[in-house]
Scaffold this motif. Structure first.
Motif, mmCIF file in Angstrom:
data_model
loop_
_atom_site.group_PDB
_atom_site.id
_atom_site.type_symbol
_atom_site.label_atom_id
_atom_site.label_comp_id
_atom_site.label_asym_id
_atom_site.label_seq_id
_atom_site.Cartn_x
_atom_site.Cartn_y
_atom_site.Cartn_z
ATOM 1 N N VAL A 120 0.797 -1.031 0.116
ATOM 2 C CA VAL A 120 -0.099 -0.062 0.043
ATOM 3 C C VAL A 120 1.031 1.360 -0.009
ATOM 4 C CG1 VAL A 120 -1.828 1.020 1.268
ATOM 5 C CG2 VAL A 120 -1.792 -1.163 1.368
ATOM 6 N N PRO A 121 0.717 2.419 -0.995
ATOM 7 C CA PRO A 121 1.438 3.350 -0.791
ATOM 8 C C PRO A 121 0.950 4.296 0.205
ATOM 9 C CG PRO A 121 -0.196 3.327 -2.603
ATOM 10 C CD PRO A 121 -0.371 2.007 -2.129
ATOM 11 N N LEU A 122 1.742 4.808 1.030
ATOM 12 C CA LEU A 122 1.390 5.725 2.297
ATOM 13 C C LEU A 122 1.890 7.207 1.816
ATOM 14 C CD1 LEU A 122 2.638 3.559 5.152
ATOM 15 C CD2 LEU A 122 0.468 3.785 4.252
ATOM 16 N N LEU A 123 1.026 8.066 2.090
ATOM 17 C CA LEU A 123 1.335 9.678 1.897
ATOM 18 C C LEU A 123 1.697 10.163 3.498
ATOM 19 C CD1 LEU A 123 -1.385 10.689 -0.502
ATOM 20 C CD2 LEU A 123 0.870 10.074 -0.856
ATOM 21 N N PRO B 38 9.053 5.682 -4.044
ATOM 22 C CA PRO B 38 9.772 6.251 -4.894
ATOM 23 C C PRO B 38 10.254 7.579 -4.835
ATOM 24 C CG PRO B 38 7.587 5.872 -5.586
ATOM 25 C CD PRO B 38 7.608 5.409 -4.261
ATOM 26 N N ASN B 39 9.581 8.365 -3.747
ATOM 27 C CA ASN B 39 10.169 9.839 -3.878
ATOM 28 C C ASN B 39 9.949 9.814 -2.227
ATOM 29 O OD1 ASN B 39 7.315 10.829 -2.820
ATOM 30 N ND2 ASN B 39 6.849 10.445 -5.003
ATOM 31 N N PRO B 40 10.540 11.154 -1.605
ATOM 32 C CA PRO B 40 10.586 11.401 -0.313
ATOM 33 C C PRO B 40 9.431 11.533 0.619
ATOM 34 C CG PRO B 40 12.198 12.934 -1.494
ATOM 35 C CD PRO B 40 11.099 12.243 -2.440
#
Length: 51
Positions: A9-12, A37-39
Motif C-alpha cells: 500500500v502506498p502511504l502519504l 519512489p520519492n521522499p
C-alpha cells in the motif's frame, strides 16, 4: 498450516495513520514500511490470514 495473503500500500506521510487504520479495520496487519519512489511517499507491506 496458516496461510497468508499480502498487499502493498502506498502511504502519504500526511495521512499515514488514517490509511493504516482503514486497512487495519479490514483485518490487515502491518509487517513493514519502506521508503517509496520519492521522499513524500512510503510503501507499507501488510498481511492477513487467508480465508
Amino acid at each position: 498450516m496458516q496461510k497468508w495473503e499480502y498487499v502493498t500500500v502506498p502511504l502519504l506521510v500526511h495521512a499515514t495513520k488514517q490509511i493504516l487504520d482503514n486497512w487495519g479495520e479490514d483485518g490487515w496487519e502491518l509487517v513493514q514500511v519502506v521508503p517509496g519512489p520519492n521522499p513524500e511517499q512510503l510503501v507499507a507491506y501488510l498481511k492477513r490470514p487467508k480465508a
